[in-house]
Design a protein around this motif. Structure first.
Motif, short mmCIF file in Angstrom:
data_model
loop_
_atom_site.label_atom_id
_atom_site.label_comp_id
_atom_site.label_asym_id
_atom_site.label_seq_id
_atom_site.Cartn_x
_atom_site.Cartn_y
_atom_site.Cartn_z
N SER A 38 42.55 53.46 31.45
CA SER A 38 43.29 54.72 31.45
C SER A 38 44.72 54.50 30.96
CB SER A 38 43.27 55.35 32.85
OG SER A 38 43.83 54.47 33.77
N ALA A 39 45.29 53.34 31.29
CA ALA A 39 46.64 53.06 30.79
C ALA A 39 46.62 52.95 29.27
CB ALA A 39 47.16 51.76 31.40
N MET A 40 45.57 52.33 28.73
CA MET A 40 45.50 52.17 27.29
C MET A 40 45.26 53.50 26.60
SD MET A 40 43.77 48.51 26.44
CE MET A 40 42.24 48.74 27.27
N ILE A 41 44.46 54.35 27.25
CA ILE A 41 44.20 55.66 26.66
C ILE A 41 45.51 56.44 26.54
CG2 ILE A 41 43.11 57.89 27.11
CD1 ILE A 41 40.74 56.15 28.25
N GLU A 42 46.39 56.22 27.51
CA GLU A 42 47.69 56.89 27.44
C GLU A 42 48.63 56.21 26.45
OE1 GLU A 42 49.07 57.04 31.48
OE2 GLU A 42 47.23 58.08 32.07
N GLY A 43 48.14 55.16 25.82
CA GLY A 43 48.95 54.50 24.81
C GLY A 43 49.83 53.39 25.36
N ASP A 44 49.53 52.97 26.57
CA ASP A 44 50.35 51.96 27.21
C ASP A 44 49.67 50.59 27.07
OD1 ASP A 44 52.41 50.95 28.57
OD2 ASP A 44 52.05 52.02 30.46
N SER A 45 50.42 49.57 26.71
CA SER A 45 49.86 48.21 26.68
C SER A 45 49.83 47.67 28.11
CB SER A 45 50.70 47.31 25.81
OG SER A 45 50.61 47.71 24.47
N VAL A 46 48.86 46.83 28.38
CA VAL A 46 48.73 46.28 29.73
C VAL A 46 48.76 44.77 29.67
CG1 VAL A 46 47.32 46.20 31.81
CG2 VAL A 46 47.28 48.22 30.37
N LYS A 47 49.61 44.21 30.51
CA LYS A 47 49.67 42.75 30.55
C LYS A 47 49.08 42.28 31.87
CE LYS A 47 52.64 38.81 29.97
NZ LYS A 47 53.98 38.27 29.88
N LYS A 49 48.59 39.00 34.07
CA LYS A 49 49.09 37.63 34.15
C LYS A 49 47.92 36.66 34.21
CE LYS A 49 52.15 34.91 37.00
NZ LYS A 49 52.62 34.87 38.38
N GLY A 50 47.98 35.64 33.40
CA GLY A 50 46.93 34.61 33.41
C GLY A 50 45.73 34.96 32.56
N LEU A 51 45.64 36.19 32.09
CA LEU A 51 44.52 36.57 31.23
C LEU A 51 45.01 36.85 29.81
CD1 LEU A 51 41.45 37.27 31.10
CD2 LEU A 51 42.12 39.63 31.48
N GLY A 52 45.90 37.82 29.71
CA GLY A 52 46.41 38.14 28.39
C GLY A 52 46.93 39.56 28.35
N THR A 53 47.26 39.99 27.16
CA THR A 53 47.81 41.33 27.00
C THR A 53 46.86 42.18 26.17
OG1 THR A 53 49.94 40.24 26.87
CG2 THR A 53 49.89 42.58 26.35
N PHE A 54 46.57 43.38 26.69
CA PHE A 54 45.83 44.36 25.90
C PHE A 54 46.85 45.25 25.26
CE2 PHE A 54 43.00 43.02 29.27
CZ PHE A 54 41.82 42.80 28.61
N LYS A 55 47.00 45.10 23.96
CA LYS A 55 48.05 45.84 23.26
C LYS A 55 47.44 47.06 22.60
CE LYS A 55 51.30 42.22 22.08
NZ LYS A 55 51.56 41.20 21.07
N VAL A 56 48.17 48.14 22.64
CA VAL A 56 47.75 49.33 21.91
C VAL A 56 48.72 49.49 20.75
CG1 VAL A 56 47.36 51.80 22.03
CG2 VAL A 56 46.90 50.37 24.02
N THR A 57 48.18 49.44 19.53
CA THR A 57 49.06 49.58 18.37
C THR A 57 48.63 50.79 17.57
OG1 THR A 57 47.61 47.98 17.30
CG2 THR A 57 49.72 47.16 18.07
N ALA A 58 49.62 51.43 16.97
CA ALA A 58 49.34 52.61 16.17
C ALA A 58 48.96 52.17 14.76
CB ALA A 58 50.58 53.50 16.11
N VAL A 59 47.92 52.83 14.21
CA VAL A 59 47.51 52.56 12.84
C VAL A 59 47.80 53.82 12.04
CG1 VAL A 59 45.60 51.91 11.34
CG2 VAL A 59 45.66 51.10 13.70
N LYS A 60 48.48 53.63 10.92
CA LYS A 60 48.87 54.79 10.11
C LYS A 60 47.68 55.38 9.38
CE LYS A 60 53.67 53.69 9.04
NZ LYS A 60 54.48 52.97 8.04
N GLU A 61 47.85 56.62 9.01
CA GLU A 61 46.82 57.27 8.21
C GLU A 61 46.69 56.57 6.87
OE1 GLU A 61 46.73 61.77 7.77
OE2 GLU A 61 47.32 61.13 5.76
N ARG A 62 45.45 56.39 6.41
CA ARG A 62 45.29 55.77 5.09
C ARG A 62 44.06 56.37 4.43
NH1 ARG A 62 41.59 51.11 5.40
NH2 ARG A 62 40.77 51.11 7.51
N SER A 63 44.04 56.26 3.12
CA SER A 63 42.89 56.81 2.40
C SER A 63 42.03 55.66 1.88
CB SER A 63 43.36 57.68 1.24
OG SER A 63 44.21 56.92 0.40
N THR A 64 40.77 55.90 1.79
CA THR A 64 39.87 54.86 1.30
C THR A 64 38.67 55.52 0.62
OG1 THR A 64 38.60 52.92 1.95
CG2 THR A 64 38.60 54.76 3.47
N ARG A 65 37.84 54.74 0.01
CA ARG A 65 36.65 55.25 -0.67
C ARG A 65 35.50 55.33 0.34
NH1 ARG A 65 36.91 57.34 -5.88
NH2 ARG A 65 38.58 56.27 -6.99
#
Lengths: 412, 91
Positions: A38-47, A49-65
């Protein structure tokens, strides 16, 4: 390896580790992942301790085939989850390969050479895989055979030689016991597992070690006619496996020449090899007999027996000083799981960097620097042989260099 | 959200002591370390999969010096997001 652990299994494992009820563990894990999600859904990264960090990063709009019709489509901007393991966690997981360093290749090493190396590695690979499968798919049958298989590479020759080597084992044993009592204890701690299923049929064999030496010369002549009994000789071998292995192993590094020449002579006369093997067999049988009959019959056989046993006594005499001088230890990987060389090194030398020496002593049994399969008997070289000292930085550095060299060596 | 906030939140919602929560997280980490270190994967429905992967050794060229280097093998911890969570992330 490559198992998929489902959520219920995870609940069990965590409950065991944390010493709590499964109920508690399940409630916790569900809440744990729900909170992170739920924290990630809200756009929050979660750290964590001892396991790691779940980062939420924004990806820009892009066009592709579009893959289907080749038209241009746009992917809207969205959020992406990336996971970066905690450095401590990354290190723990990478433990088996922790001690490798990046090596700069010389200019002489060309791509062709590397290709050749790859080919040479590919070629023997299936063989080693097969071995691993064999040892891992341990049936009771294989358990019976297994110690034998391991002995063969150690002794490096066929049966006739194996038997003479076998024979001195009981005689060599006592000094080994004296020399390295703690280690043998450890062996027993680890080894009973494979031995257990085999024990029942060979209960008499378990008794001989203690009173063997005086009895040894007795039984030979009776044995010669009873060659048909010879096949069972493989049976007594098994319970003694850890001990018997200790003996031939100790010969290999210390006095390689004498046993080989002796063996050559012995191989020429197969019957003698059988006689000696049978001698070991009768030894066991007679001991049991003596325990019940108080050994009157054995007296009759004494005189001719000595002739045969003398030759073997000479052999073992050559062997004995070697073993007492430099007791070679063995370690059996018999846990449910396989083990890593680094863990074994840590157990024996106090620092995992010394795994390389274990590797060098057991090259034929290890592959790919990966796990040691269950049931493998490893030779643990004595610390003095390589100047192993966990408290000495120079010794550790040396081991590291050695590891890098062995690594490059294995690539060639 | 950092570790402290996470522990606090879990302690409140589970009505447990913070130390209990810390112990449980540590236990989970230990399970991940031991099982993923053996190249197993841990699948959590609705969240994702934690997985240990072995990366083979390889030869790399340093672009600056053009020296070729042998990179040793490695086991790394990977996380793959489940589709359920991916969909929930969509606005």
């Amino acid at each position: 390896m490559n198992n998929k652990i489902t959520f219920p299994e995870l609940v069990d494992l965590v409950a065991q580790k944390a010493n709590t009820s499964k109920r508690m563990s399940e409630v916790f894990l569900k809440e744990f992942f729900a909170t992170i999600s739920s924290a990630m859904i809200e756009g929050d990264s979660v750290k964590v301790k001892g396991l790691g960090t779940f980062k939420v990063t924004a990806v820009k709009e892009r066009s592709t085939r579009s893959v289907n019709d080749g038209g241009i489509i746009t992917i809207p901007d969205h959020k992406k989850i990336t996971f970066v393991p905690d450095p401590a966690m990354a290190r723990t997981i990478n433990t088996p390969f922790e001690h490798f360093e990046v090596v700069t290749l010389d200019d002489e090493v060309t791509d062709e050479k590397l290709d050749e190396i790859d080919k040479s590695i590919d070629a023997p690979a299936p063989e080693t895989l097969d071995n691993e499968d064999e040892t891992q798919a341990e049936n009771v049958e294989e358990l019976v055979e297994e110690p034998k298989q391991e002995q063969v590479p150690l002794v490096q020759q066929e049966e006739p030689q194996e038997e003479p080597v076998e024979e001195p084992a009981p005689q060599v044993m006592p000094p080994v016991f004296v020399a390295t009592p703690p280690l043998l204890e450890e062996q027993r701690e680890t080894s009973p597992e494979p031995a257990k299923p085999i024990e029942p049929p060979t209960i008499p064999a378990a008794t001989p070690p203690a009173p063997v030496p005086p009895v040894a010369p007795v039984p030979a002549p009776e044995e010669l006619p009873t060659i048909p009994v010879a096949p069972p000789t493989s049976a007594p071998k098994v319970p003694e496996a850890p001990v018997a292995v200790a003996a031939p192993v100790s010969e290999v590094p210390e006095a390689p020449i004498t046993p080989v020449t002796d063996a050559a002579a012995l191989r020429r006369s197969w019957w003698r090899g059988f006689a000696v093997g049978a001698l070991a067999m009768l030894l066991v049988a007679l001991l049991v007999g003596m325990l019940s009959h108080c050994g009157k019959t054995s007296g009759e056989n004494d005189e001719p027996a000595i002739v045969v046993s003398d030759t073997t006594a000479n052999d073992s005499a050559a062997v004995q000083p070697a073993t007492t001088a430099a007791p070679v230890m063995t370690d059996t990987v018999t846990d449910k799981k396989e083990d890593w060389p680094v863990n074994i090194a840590k157990r024996h030398y106090g620092h995992e960097v010394f795994w390389v020496y274990i590797y060098l002593e057991n090259k034929d049994k290890l592959n790919d620097y990966m796990k040691v399969p269950t049931g493998t008997v490893l030779v643990i070289p004595p610390a003095e042989k390589y100047g192993i000292d966990a408290s000495d930085p120079a010794s550790i550095k040396k081991a590291q260099d050695e590891a890098n060299r062995a690594y490059i060596e294995s690539m060639k | 959200m950092d570790n402290k906030q996470l522990v606090d939140k879990l302690a409140r919602s589970l009505k447990r002591d913070r130390n209990d929560i810390k112990n449980l997280i540590e236990a989970f980490n230990a399970v991940v370390a031991s099982r993923c270190g053996e190249l197993d994967s841990i699948a959590v429905p609705g969240f994702g999969t934690l997985e240990g992967r072995k990366k083979n050794e390889r030869v790399m060229v340093n672009p600056a010096t053009h020296k070729r280097m042998l990179i040793p093998p490695k086991i790394s911890l990977n996380f793959k997001v489940s589709n359920v969570l991916k969909n929930r992330m969509k606005p």
